[in-house]
Design a protein around this motif. Structure first.
Motif, PDB file in Angstrom:
ATOM      1  N   TRP A 160      -3.075 -10.134  -8.355  1.00 21.20           N
ATOM      2  CA  TRP A 160      -2.716  -8.880  -7.674  1.00 21.20           C
ATOM      3  C   TRP A 160      -2.674  -9.038  -6.156  1.00 21.20           C
ATOM      4  N   ALA A 161      -3.736  -9.596  -5.570  1.00 20.40           N
ATOM      5  CA  ALA A 161      -3.803  -9.721  -4.112  1.00 20.40           C
ATOM      6  C   ALA A 161      -2.764 -10.715  -3.602  1.00 20.40           C
ATOM      7  N   HIS A 162      -2.512 -11.761  -4.386  1.00 23.64           N
ATOM      8  CA  HIS A 162      -1.485 -12.733  -4.010  1.00 23.64           C
ATOM      9  C   HIS A 162      -0.112 -12.054  -3.965  1.00 23.64           C
ATOM     10  N   ALA A 163       0.177 -11.257  -4.964  1.00 17.52           N
ATOM     11  CA  ALA A 163       1.454 -10.533  -4.990  1.00 17.52           C
ATOM     12  C   ALA A 163       1.554  -9.560  -3.825  1.00 17.52           C
ATOM     13  N   GLU A 164       0.446  -8.936  -3.496  1.00 15.15           N
ATOM     14  CA  GLU A 164       0.444  -8.004  -2.371  1.00 15.15           C
ATOM     15  C   GLU A 164       0.771  -8.723  -1.064  1.00 15.15           C
ATOM     16  N   SER A 165       0.143  -9.865  -0.839  1.00 14.97           N
ATOM     17  CA  SER A 165       0.423 -10.631   0.379  1.00 14.97           C
ATOM     18  C   SER A 165       1.886 -11.047   0.449  1.00 14.97           C
ATOM     19  N   LEU A 166       2.428 -11.481  -0.684  1.00 13.91           N
ATOM     20  CA  LEU A 166       3.836 -11.868  -0.705  1.00 13.91           C
ATOM     21  C   LEU A 166       4.746 -10.658  -0.466  1.00 13.91           C
ATOM     22  N   ALA A 167       4.367  -9.511  -0.998  1.00 11.69           N
ATOM     23  CA  ALA A 167       5.154  -8.292  -0.757  1.00 11.69           C
ATOM     24  C   ALA A 167       5.141  -7.934   0.722  1.00 11.69           C
ATOM     25  N   PHE A 168       3.958  -7.981   1.329  1.00 10.92           N
ATOM     26  CA  PHE A 168       3.867  -7.693   2.761  1.00 10.92           C
ATOM     27  C   PHE A 168       4.716  -8.679   3.564  1.00 10.92           C
ATOM     28  N   ALA A 169       4.637  -9.950   3.206  1.00  7.82           N
ATOM     29  CA  ALA A 169       5.406 -10.961   3.934  1.00  7.82           C
ATOM     30  C   ALA A 169       6.905 -10.699   3.805  1.00  7.82           C
ATOM     31  N   ALA A 170       7.347 -10.360   2.598  1.00  7.81           N
ATOM     32  CA  ALA A 170       8.771 -10.099   2.380  1.00  7.81           C
ATOM     33  C   ALA A 170       9.223  -8.856   3.137  1.00  7.81           C
ATOM     34  N   ILE A 171       8.384  -7.844   3.165  1.00  4.34           N
ATOM     35  CA  ILE A 171       8.721  -6.605   3.869  1.00  4.34           C
ATOM     36  C   ILE A 171       8.824  -6.865   5.376  1.00  4.34           C
TER      37      ILE A 171
ATOM     38  N   ALA B 264       0.887  -7.777 -11.491  1.00  4.53           N
ATOM     39  CA  ALA B 264       1.073  -8.114 -10.086  1.00  4.53           C
ATOM     40  C   ALA B 264       2.538  -7.959  -9.677  1.00  4.53           C
ATOM     41  N   ALA B 265       3.454  -8.337 -10.564  1.00  2.23           N
ATOM     42  CA  ALA B 265       4.876  -8.228 -10.241  1.00  2.23           C
ATOM     43  C   ALA B 265       5.300  -6.774 -10.070  1.00  2.23           C
ATOM     44  N   GLN B 266       4.784  -5.903 -10.922  1.00  2.26           N
ATOM     45  CA  GLN B 266       5.113  -4.486 -10.805  1.00  2.26           C
ATOM     46  C   GLN B 266       4.642  -3.920  -9.466  1.00  2.26           C
ATOM     47  N   TYR B 267       3.446  -4.315  -9.058  1.00  3.49           N
ATOM     48  CA  TYR B 267       2.917  -3.873  -7.764  1.00  3.49           C
ATOM     49  C   TYR B 267       3.779  -4.418  -6.624  1.00  3.49           C
ATOM     50  N   PHE B 268       4.172  -5.673  -6.729  1.00  3.62           N
ATOM     51  CA  PHE B 268       5.033  -6.310  -5.735  1.00  3.62           C
ATOM     52  C   PHE B 268       6.333  -5.522  -5.567  1.00  3.62           C
ATOM     53  N   HIS B 269       6.975  -5.203  -6.680  1.00  2.27           N
ATOM     54  CA  HIS B 269       8.253  -4.491  -6.623  1.00  2.27           C
ATOM     55  C   HIS B 269       8.070  -3.055  -6.145  1.00  2.27           C
ATOM     56  N   LEU B 270       6.959  -2.433  -6.497  1.00  2.00           N
ATOM     57  CA  LEU B 270       6.708  -1.056  -6.085  1.00  2.00           C
ATOM     58  C   LEU B 270       6.568  -0.966  -4.560  1.00  2.00           C
ATOM     59  N   LEU B 271       5.835  -1.907  -3.964  1.00  3.94           N
ATOM     60  CA  LEU B 271       5.677  -1.914  -2.511  1.00  3.94           C
ATOM     61  C   LEU B 271       7.013  -2.140  -1.814  1.00  3.94           C
TER      62      LEU B 271
ATOM     63  N   MET C 239      -2.413   4.034  -8.573  1.00  5.37           N
ATOM     64  CA  MET C 239      -3.682   3.720  -9.206  1.00  5.37           C
ATOM     65  C   MET C 239      -3.811   2.189  -9.219  1.00  5.37           C
ATOM     66  N   THR C 240      -4.629   1.653  -8.348  1.00  4.75           N
ATOM     67  CA  THR C 240      -4.768   0.191  -8.265  1.00  4.75           C
ATOM     68  C   THR C 240      -5.990  -0.259  -9.063  1.00  4.75           C
ATOM     69  N   PRO C 241      -6.024  -1.543  -9.426  1.00  2.42           N
ATOM     70  CA  PRO C 241      -7.090  -2.000 -10.334  1.00  2.42           C
ATOM     71  C   PRO C 241      -8.333  -2.486  -9.615  1.00  2.42           C
ATOM     72  N   LYS C 242      -9.334  -2.761 -10.436  1.00  2.00           N
ATOM     73  CA  LYS C 242     -10.562  -3.428  -9.982  1.00  2.00           C
ATOM     74  C   LYS C 242     -10.717  -4.718 -10.782  1.00  2.00           C
ATOM     75  N   SER C 243     -11.095  -4.619 -12.056  1.00  2.00           N
ATOM     76  CA  SER C 243     -11.250  -5.836 -12.862  1.00  2.00           C
ATOM     77  C   SER C 243      -9.919  -6.542 -13.088  1.00  2.00           C
ATOM     78  N   LEU C 244      -8.820  -5.793 -13.084  1.00  5.51           N
ATOM     79  CA  LEU C 244      -7.519  -6.421 -13.302  1.00  5.51           C
ATOM     80  C   LEU C 244      -7.066  -7.269 -12.119  1.00  5.51           C
ATOM     81  N   LEU C 245      -7.757  -7.150 -10.990  1.00  2.00           N
ATOM     82  CA  LEU C 245      -7.353  -7.926  -9.822  1.00  2.00           C
ATOM     83  C   LEU C 245      -7.286  -9.418 -10.136  1.00  2.00           C
ATOM     84  N   ARG C 246      -8.169  -9.868 -11.010  1.00  3.97           N
ATOM     85  CA  ARG C 246      -8.223 -11.285 -11.346  1.00  3.97           C
ATOM     86  C   ARG C 246      -8.004 -11.547 -12.833  1.00  3.97           C
ATOM     87  N   ASN C 247      -7.597 -10.542 -13.569  1.00  2.00           N
ATOM     88  CA  ASN C 247      -7.379 -10.691 -14.998  1.00  2.00           C
ATOM     89  C   ASN C 247      -6.069 -11.438 -15.239  1.00  2.00           C
ATOM     90  N   PRO C 248      -6.106 -12.557 -15.975  1.00  2.00           N
ATOM     91  CA  PRO C 248      -4.875 -13.328 -16.203  1.00  2.00           C
ATOM     92  C   PRO C 248      -3.770 -12.507 -16.851  1.00  2.00           C
TER      93      PRO C 248
END
Length: 931
Positions: A578-589, A739-746, A763-772
């Protein structure tokens, strides 16, 4: 230079006093002070001077103490109440209290006094009286709370030199009378023409308009490029007319018969006239055009304060280059007009003041004005605060507080000029306590004498400030009584002409059919504003840039190892969390040229140690922000840890987003349930602002949500509340699970900023942040776009074999997939995740349901109790899509007053029951799990 010489005026006298007490009882002082006086003793030059001149040191100390008292405590004797009540006073302000005479003052050494009035003070004939006139006249100064000596000295010199009373020539004095005539005549016309209609009159504090005028004029002359103003409803209509230039015709039309049909859409409600905002282009000779904005505000009084500060900050920042945005505090100034009951009464005020010197929120000083009626609705001040002054809260934030009598026009203008000059010099907040009264009741339909009969007996016979000033100008020979009356008649004529025009327009409008309303198109996600696809190669390049470090930077080794794994993870199937996708989304934006601002409690690192947008050198503590350093960035990126506040911080970001429409602004709650600490901002501003005020923010709320056994306080972001607030395409609500859905949403939100801006609640996750199971692959990020519904894809059973369809949203879907329950159904049960809740994806869901020819039952599964979560929202939208033979069932927690269980063991039982019941459809499962 001797150590004592850093102390001047009353401070030197105070130091001598302390030293005398030290000689009598050294043990009464702390060790550090004892050590200072032990070393300082031989250099007590003031005492030595007094001794060589044959003075009594005790009297020197007493005289210096009197001067200090007058300067620091004179406000306690200031005549700041126009109604003439006695000030509290203080014995320390009297000569006799200090054991000195006028002769003692005359004998004081010059270095004991200092300041513009040093020579007059030593002239015993009028020195003390001059100080009393300055510090205990119509202005009261409170500065002893300020620790910085330079600031205190500046205010003392400004007060005693009376420099801000200068340049008040006859033309300015007549101009002030004209302004007061406009203010008063406008109110009286409304009172006569619309008797009993609410307007929350300014009468009694009419000087507010000239005070704000003076601040704006000084700001424009200093090169300020924008002024943003926030206030509650008291006096707003007058400010709209005379500061913002809203035409009398428009205001009178709103009183007579508001027309909300023109240029509106379905869902437009408008608002009452004393909540509306406006914008004006200020022009004055020699000054370039300067916009002035008065923000709309609901009846929640002070909650607009941080909104204004956010708007001012947005106006000050340049966001077109990488790194933190460049700030220029001359770009804007914020003026906040408070109520005397609301300022100490509402906690949002303290939260806002706390932002004033914080890196992510400061605006170079806000000018505060308390519109002090000395009463709150029907409540006396003794019942509404536990302090002497309405302004006392501000003392804790080390800002100067200046009380001024609202019936003293020259003093009010001088204080306004001083406030601007202080803000310009020190880039700090300053507060003006404009002490007046309220001529009518709380609103014009109230009878104030029911509850404050003695006060209103005085008000009834009290002249207005316009009358007082007109008499003063007559005494000075600047106008005649007839000229003053002619000014009133001229304004009254303008008002009457505007009102006649309103009545004529209303007559014509009544004969014409109303224009049709335009229904908004509520589309789940508009395909025309999807973000452009991004290639896998571009994502890999961005990923490498985010992992690059300066040679001299030494990150924490454990953290660096974790982050460097992203170099390989981007290539792994499901390796992007999740956090990796977020960083990539920010970078792309940022690479697309869209600025980003993100704040929240611990958001730099992330509450769950997942984000790490800001890295700290393990050896030096220096900071490094990869999103600043990446060469692809074409816009600014700002991330700040917020103070421990939801209401003020969210309001700030809301204000910022409305004033910086091309910027992706995100606020993250530490846990989603904490968002209810900002419920007023959510209800009154974020979801309703477009309907009420035609304001289009695009603020993103990131709210960690999910039931994981952490108890009632860390499970629910109260999804049901946001869904209840959804209507007429006002916001977006999403509950993504990958993570991909979050990436595209941002990226979608960033792309929609200029074309279709709306607030986005995630609605962002907690345990799902690192869930495969929530991880995504590089291809999923590159392919896009955001999908309102997610199916099992290739893992789904043949649609023809499915008899039961489980619909759900959020983390519970991952729990179901991880449980293995689906594998035991022989393909008769399928799972579909609803990733976008509002706008509701009706067409997508209808098409999905049509794929199951043998469907018998649809189950809505949720973690939340039945009276919470999405169930109540889903039923009326889902039921019409189902054929009559298909049953719609609910599986989830039973109705509850509390969001979740307080014990982890009970949580496990409930979660297991929900998943098994949803898949197997047997109530016996519940009993088996309980046993």
């Amino acid at each position: 230079m001797s150590d004592w010489q850093q102390f001047h005026g009353p401070n030197a006298g105070y130091l001598i006093e302390l030293y005398e007490r030290f000689l009598l009882d050294p043990e009464a002082f702390d060790p550090a002070t004892r050590a200072f006086f032990a070393q300082w003793q031989p250099e007590l030059e003031a005492v030595a001077t007094a001794e060589t001149e044959g003075l009594d040191v005790t009297r020197v100390v007493g005289a210096a103490r009197l001067i200090r008292y007058l300067r620091e405590m004179g406000h306690l004797a200031a005549r700041i109440d126009p109604l003439g009540s006695d000030p509290p006073g203080d014995p320390g302000l009297e000569l006799v209290s200090h054991g000195v005479t006028l002769a003692d003052l005359a004998a004081l050494p010059a270095h004991i006094i200092r300041g513009p009035l040093a020579s007059q003070i030593r002239d015993a004939a009028d020195g003390v009286e001059r100080l009393r006139q300055i510090y205990a006249g119509p202005i009261g100064y409170e500065t002893d709370q300020i620790q910085n000596w330079e600031e205190r000295s500046w205010i003392r010199d400004a007060a005693e030199s009376r420099c801000f009373f200068a340049n008040f020539d006859p033309d300015r004095q007549r101009e002030l009378l004209d302004r007061l005539t406009e203010v008063e005549t406008f109110e009286r016309f409304l009172h006569k023409t619309f008797p009993g209609q609410k307007r929350f009159s300014l009468e009694g504090t009419d000087m507010l308009v000239p005070v704000v005028d003076a601040i704006i004029r000084n700001a424009a002359a200093a090169g300020t490029r924008e002024v943003v103003i926030g206030m509650a409803h008291r006096g707003r209509i007058n400010v709209l007319a005379h500061i913002l230039g809203k035409p009398y015709f428009s205001i009178l039309g709103e009183f007579h018969s508001p027309d909300y049909t023109k240029d509106t859409y379905l869902g437009w409600t408008g608002d009452v006239k004393y909540h509306l905002g406006a914008r004006k282009a200020y022009r004055e000779s020699g000054v370039s055009e300067m916009p002035i904005t008065l923000s709309p505000n609901p009846s929640h009084l002070e909650f607009v304060n941080p909104v204004i500060i956010g708007r001012a900050r947005a106006a000050q920042e340049k966001r077109t280059r990488p790194g933190y945005p460049y700030e220029d505090e001359k770009e804007s100034v914020a003026i906040l007009i408070h109520g005397d009951a609301a300022f100490p009464g509402q906690g949002i005020v303290a939260e806002t003041l706390n932002l004033s010197q914080l890196e992510g929120y400061h605006v170079g000083g806000t000018i505060h004005v308390i519109l002090n009626n000395q009463i709150g609705f029907t409540t006396d001040y003794q019942d509404s605060r536990s302090s002497l002054y309405a302004s006392d809260l501000a003392r804790g934030f080390e800002m100067p507080v200046i009380h001024v009598n609202a019936d003293e026009p020259e003093a009010c203008i001088a204080v306004a000029r001083m406030a601007w000059a202080y803000r310009e010099r020190f880039q700090k907040d300053i507060l003006i306590d404009l002490v007046g009264y309220r001529r009518w009741g709380h609103n014009e339909g109230d009878e104030p004498e029911f509850t404050q009969p003695r006060m209103y007996e005085r008000i009834r016979n009290h002249p207005t400030v316009r009358e007082i000033w007109a008499r003063e100008l007559e005494r000075r020979g600047l106008i005649t009584h007839e000229e003053a009356q002619a000014r009133i008649e001229a304004v009254m004529t303008k008002l009457q002409q505007a009102f006649e025009l309103v009545r004529e327009r209303q007559r014509l409008a009544a004969a014409a059919p109303p224009p049709p309303q335009t229904k908004p198109v509520v589309n789940p996600l508009r395909h025309s504003i999807y973000a452009k696809p991004i290639s896998s190669q571009k994502l890999i390049e961005l990923n490498e840039a985010l992992l690059d470090r300066p040679e001299e930077f030494t990150p924490h080794p454990k953290l660096e190892r974790m982050l460097q794994r992203r170099r390989q993870a981007i290539h792994d199937q499901g390796g992007i969390d999740w956090a990796h996708a977020e960083s990539l989304a920010f970078a792309a934006i940022l690479a697309d040229g869209t600025p980003i601002r993100m704040t929240g409690q611990d958001s730099e690192r992330g509450t769950f140690s997942q984000r790490h947008l800001v890295l700290h050198d393990a050896l030096t503590g220096e900071r490094h922000i990869p999103l600043h350093a990446m060469p692809q960035a074409r816009a600014s990126f700002a991330v700040y840890n917020s103070p421990l506040s939801e209401a003020a911080v969210l309001a700030f970001e809301y204000g910022y987003s409305t004033h910086a429409p091309g910027t992706l602004v995100l606020w993250e709650a530490q846990f989603g349930d904490f968002a209810n600490g900002a419920q007023v901002i959510i209800d009154q501003f974020i979801v309703a602002g477009r309907s009420k005020w035609a304001v289009d923010p695009a603020l993103v709320l990131l709210l960690p949500h999910g039931y994981e056994g952490q108890g009632p306080e860390h499970s629910s972001a109260r999804l049901e509340r946001f869904l209840q607030l959804c209507a007429t395409d006002n916001i977006r609500v999403a509950n993504p699970t990958t993570a991909a859905q979050y990436f595209h949403l941002l990226r979608y939100q960033a792309a929609s900023l200029s074309l279709h801006p709306r607030p986005l609640v995630v609605m962002t996750p907690k345990s799902l942040l690192r869930n495969p199971r929530a991880g995504s692959s590089l291809n999923e990020l590159a392919a896009g776009p955001f999908k309102p519904l997610l199916t099992l894809g290739s893992a789904a059973p043949p649609p023809s074999e499915v008899t039961r369809l489980v619909l759900c949203s959020g983390k519970v879907a991952i729990d179901l997939l991880a449980s293995g329950e689906l594998e035991q159904t022989n393909g008769s049960v399928d799972l579909v995740r609803l990733e976008l809740l509002y706008p509701f994806p009706t067409d997508d869901l209808r098409q999905t349901l049509a794929q199951y020819p043998n469907l018998q039952e649809v189950v809505w599964m949720q973690e939340e109790p039945q009276n919470m979560g999405a169930w109540s929202y889903i039923v009326p939208r889902l039921q019409p899509l189902l054929p009559a033979h298909i049953t719609l069932s609910y599986v989830g927690r039973s109705e509850s007053a509390s969001p979740a269980e307080g014990m982890h063991s009970l949580h496990v039982i409930e979660q297991t029951r929900i998943i098994r019941t949803a898949v197997q459809g047997s109530l016996e499962v519940h009993e088996a799990v309980k046993r």
